[in-house]
Design a protein around this motif. Structure first.
Motif, short mmCIF file in Angstrom:
data_model
loop_
_atom_site.label_atom_id
_atom_site.label_comp_id
_atom_site.label_asym_id
_atom_site.label_seq_id
_atom_site.Cartn_x
_atom_site.Cartn_y
_atom_site.Cartn_z
N HIS A 170 9.83 -13.45 33.73
CA HIS A 170 8.43 -13.18 34.08
C HIS A 170 8.03 -13.96 35.34
O HIS A 170 7.38 -13.41 36.24
N LEU A 171 8.42 -15.23 35.41
CA LEU A 171 8.08 -16.05 36.57
C LEU A 171 8.75 -15.53 37.83
O LEU A 171 8.14 -15.50 38.92
N VAL A 172 10.01 -15.11 37.72
CA VAL A 172 10.73 -14.55 38.87
C VAL A 172 10.05 -13.27 39.35
O VAL A 172 9.88 -13.04 40.55
N SER A 173 9.63 -12.44 38.39
CA SER A 173 8.96 -11.17 38.74
C SER A 173 7.63 -11.41 39.44
O SER A 173 7.14 -10.56 40.18
N MET A 174 7.03 -12.58 39.22
CA MET A 174 5.75 -12.93 39.85
C MET A 174 5.96 -13.55 41.23
O MET A 174 4.98 -13.91 41.90
N GLY A 175 7.21 -13.70 41.64
CA GLY A 175 7.48 -14.22 42.96
C GLY A 175 7.82 -15.70 43.01
O GLY A 175 7.65 -16.35 44.04
N TYR A 176 8.31 -16.22 41.88
CA TYR A 176 8.72 -17.63 41.82
C TYR A 176 10.22 -17.70 41.48
O TYR A 176 10.60 -17.85 40.32
N PRO A 177 11.08 -17.57 42.49
CA PRO A 177 12.53 -17.56 42.23
C PRO A 177 13.12 -18.92 41.89
O PRO A 177 14.29 -19.01 41.53
N ARG A 178 12.31 -19.98 42.04
CA ARG A 178 12.79 -21.33 41.72
C ARG A 178 12.05 -21.82 40.48
O ARG A 178 10.84 -22.05 40.51
N VAL A 179 12.81 -21.99 39.38
CA VAL A 179 12.23 -22.41 38.11
C VAL A 179 12.95 -23.67 37.64
O VAL A 179 14.18 -23.70 37.57
N SER A 180 12.19 -24.70 37.35
CA SER A 180 12.79 -25.95 36.85
C SER A 180 12.50 -26.10 35.37
O SER A 180 11.36 -25.95 34.93
N LEU A 181 13.55 -26.39 34.60
CA LEU A 181 13.40 -26.71 33.19
C LEU A 181 13.28 -28.23 33.06
O LEU A 181 14.13 -28.96 33.56
N ILE A 182 12.23 -28.70 32.41
CA ILE A 182 12.06 -30.13 32.23
C ILE A 182 11.66 -30.42 30.79
O ILE A 182 11.24 -29.52 30.05
N GLY A 183 11.78 -31.68 30.38
CA GLY A 183 11.43 -32.05 29.02
C GLY A 183 12.65 -32.46 28.21
O GLY A 183 13.80 -32.34 28.66
N GLY A 184 12.39 -32.91 27.01
CA GLY A 184 13.42 -33.52 26.17
C GLY A 184 14.57 -32.62 25.78
O GLY A 184 15.69 -33.10 25.57
N THR A 185 14.35 -31.30 25.68
CA THR A 185 15.43 -30.41 25.25
C THR A 185 15.99 -29.57 26.40
O THR A 185 16.88 -28.75 26.18
N ALA A 186 15.47 -29.77 27.62
CA ALA A 186 15.83 -28.91 28.75
C ALA A 186 17.33 -28.92 29.05
O ALA A 186 17.96 -27.86 29.19
N VAL A 187 17.90 -30.11 29.16
CA VAL A 187 19.32 -30.20 29.53
C VAL A 187 20.21 -29.60 28.45
O VAL A 187 21.17 -28.86 28.74
N LYS A 188 19.86 -29.86 27.19
CA LYS A 188 20.72 -29.41 26.09
C LYS A 188 20.64 -27.90 25.85
O LYS A 188 21.59 -27.30 25.35
N ILE A 189 19.51 -27.28 26.19
CA ILE A 189 19.39 -25.84 25.95
C ILE A 189 19.95 -25.03 27.10
O ILE A 189 20.32 -23.86 26.92
N THR A 190 20.09 -25.62 28.28
CA THR A 190 20.53 -24.87 29.47
C THR A 190 21.86 -24.15 29.28
O THR A 190 21.99 -22.98 29.67
N PRO A 191 22.88 -24.77 28.68
CA PRO A 191 24.15 -24.05 28.51
C PRO A 191 24.03 -22.81 27.63
O PRO A 191 24.93 -21.94 27.67
N TRP A 192 22.98 -22.68 26.86
CA TRP A 192 22.80 -21.51 26.00
C TRP A 192 22.19 -20.33 26.76
O TRP A 192 22.14 -19.21 26.24
N LEU A 193 21.74 -20.57 27.97
CA LEU A 193 21.19 -19.49 28.79
C LEU A 193 22.31 -18.73 29.47
O LEU A 193 23.38 -19.28 29.75
N THR A 194 22.08 -17.46 29.78
CA THR A 194 23.09 -16.66 30.45
C THR A 194 23.26 -17.14 31.89
O THR A 194 22.37 -17.78 32.47
#
Length: 537
Positions: free
Chosen positions: A484-508
């Protein structure tokens, strides 16, 4: 001028304790640690001793109380844990500002016990020092990272193995490695063999990159008659006090990141020099404005202490707070009426400071994965946000959501609808429940932060079928927001917070290509906004 000098005081002779408190602070100490039975390496002091110490402390002096009921190799069983929890509560009620403890098991950090003790101390807004049990731990890097994650304020070490009889100077290279690894994320207290003759050499370590380092002394400042030696205390204070001379000569700026589980603050001067960082309790104003305000003040007092500044310096601070729950208009209206003690305080959302920290003044988006969940983006100083409506209405993929749904699985397992698994077994053991009624009694009135405390358990067992189900769902939930954020014109998205690093490998892989590493932390983003609002930038 206060400095990073911590004196360990014996609590065994009450008639001398009051005098020693006076000598410690008038001669340059910034805090004291109170212990009994120093011949046993320090045990919990008596109630009478804590009272005497508190009554004779200066208003802004820090009183740390040792929590160690018996002399052993720092192993804590259930009965001992119960006693330590009681002693922490007692110390808080008697006026302590911090507690000192440690727990290991067979040469490893006792994570469960440490977590329990830290949470209990934070309940009473006490700072926490993990004592020299740290020097018994083989994998000290993992232990230090966990201390930082838990919000432990400082760790006491002399860089050598416990009971090795090795001089602190002999292992100074390891101390340098340890302090560099800490990287200003936690205060390192050097103690055990510190003397007037070696203090200058040890203090050279602290002068690099404004590291958060203190010196902890005991026998080096005591005379044979049981009183402190004023000359020795002054000598140490003078050795390490020179580094602090520029802290009060510049304006102070405070960045506040108030989340559902913890409030993180960062203190800088006008030139952007880091003075200190600190963590306190929850600061979600939609959950409790009173608790949020108390957490902000507690974190500020702690960060001033770490920066060797008096609590009165709070009136000189220009602050910006990005708060969870600030998107709720009713909560924000009440918060704006707060008669705060800062020189200036600007309020905004946690999304705003996260976007500012992650992308500076460039367009960009963030997804915050902490106790709660929210997403947002910022362009041309205009901020938009999505989600963040609380665990009941949204917050998919948050720590709270992971924990809550783990409990839901556990209920179906105990009701016989689903098969047991290692993850469910681990949860039931951790919460000491055997039936759905037991689980319900615990969880019915639990807050999101409680459920979020079980997110690490989910991540620790990724092959468990229930963990896999939760993490796959969370990844899909995050992906919807990234798309949704990319479709709105934001191609750079940062994941932050306590679970961000650990959940990233589960993303495609496709989703991960849009992820951008944050340039700085939300607290740093808040400072940028504070300076902008103050017309400094």
């Amino acid at each position: 001028m206060r400095n990073n000098l911590e004196i360990c005081l014996s609590a065994d002779e009450l008639d001398k304790l009051a005098s020693n408190i006076h000598i410690a602070f008038t001669c340059g100490a910034s805090r004291v640690e109170l212990c009994s039975a120093m011949h046993l390496d320090g045990l919990t002091p008596s109630i009478a001793a804590i009272k005497v110490a508190r009554e004779n402390m200066p208003h802004d002096g820090d009183l740390l109380v040792m929590i160690r009921p018996i002399s052993n190799l720092f192993e804590v069983d259930r009965a001992l844990l119960s006693t330590m929890l009681e002693q922490i509560e007692s110390a808080a009620k008697l006026g302590a500002t911090g507690v000192v403890f440690g727990a290991i098991s067979h040469g490893k950090l006792d994570i469960k016990t440490t977590r329990t003790l830290v949470k209990h101390a934070q309940k009473y807004h006490l700072s926490v020092t993990f004592h020299r049990a740290f020097d018994c731990i083989e994998n000290w890097q993992d232990a230090l990272n966990l201390f930082i994650e838990l919000g432990i304020s400082r760790v006491l070490t002399n860089g050598t193995k416990w009971l090795s009889n090795t001089s602190v100077i002999q292992n100074i290279q390891h101390l340098k490695t340890l302090i560099n690894f800490a990287d200003n994320r936690i205060e390192v207290v050097i103690g055990g063999g510190v003397t007037c003759s070696n203090a200058a050499k040890l203090w050279q370590i602290a002068t690099h990159n404004n590291n958060q380092v203190s010196l902890h002394v005991h026998s080096a400042v005591y005379k044979q008659d049981g009183y402190l030696d004023p000359l020795a205390v002054r000598t140490l204070a003078e050795i390490i006090g020179k580094r602090m001379n520029d802290n009060t000569s510049t304006a102070l700026f405070l960045g506040i990141d108030g989340g559902g589980t913890k409030c993180k603050v960062r203190l800088e001067n006008a030139q952007g020099k880091l003075l200190a960082e600190a963590i306190s309790g929850p600061a979600n104003i939609a959950t409790s404005i009173e608790v949020a305000q108390k957490s902000i003040i507690a974190a500020t007092h702690t960060v001033l202490s770490k920066a060797n500044l008096p609590t009165t310096a709070i009136s000189s601070i220009v602050a910006c707070a990005g708060l969870a729950g600030a998107n709720i208009k009713s909560a924000m209206l009440v918060m704006r009426d707060w008669q705060h003690p800062f020189a200036e305080l600007s309020l905004t959302t946690d999304i705003d400071i996260a976007c500012q920290g992650a992308h500076f003044n460039e367009p960009g988006a963030v997804i915050i994965l902490g106790t709660g969940f929210c997403a947002g983006a910022k362009k041309s100083n205009k901020c938009i946000d999505f989600g963040g409506y609380g665990l009941l209405l949204s917050d998919g993929a948050s720590g709270g959501w992971l924990g809550l749904n783990l409990f839901r699985y556990a209920l179906e397992v105990t009701d016989g609808l689903l098969p047991i698994s290692p993850l469910i077994n681990a949860l039931l053991a951790q919460i000491n429940c055997t039936s759905s009624s037991d689980i319900t009694q615990i969880a019915l009135k639990a807050k999101p932060a409680y459920f979020a405390s079980f997110a690490p358990l989910v991540f620790s067992m990724p092959d468990d079928p229930y963990a896999k189900s939760l993490l796959q769902y969370a990844a899909k939930f995050i992906t919807r927001y990234v798309d949704h954020l990319v479709s709105m014109g934001y191609p750079r998205v940062s994941l932050i917070g306590g679970t961000a690093v650990k959940i990233t490998p589960w993303l495609t892989a496709q989703t991960q290509q849009y992820l951008s590493k944050a340039k700085s932390t939300p607290e740093q983003g808040a400072i940028q906004l504070a300076k902008h609002n103050h017309k400094i930038l």
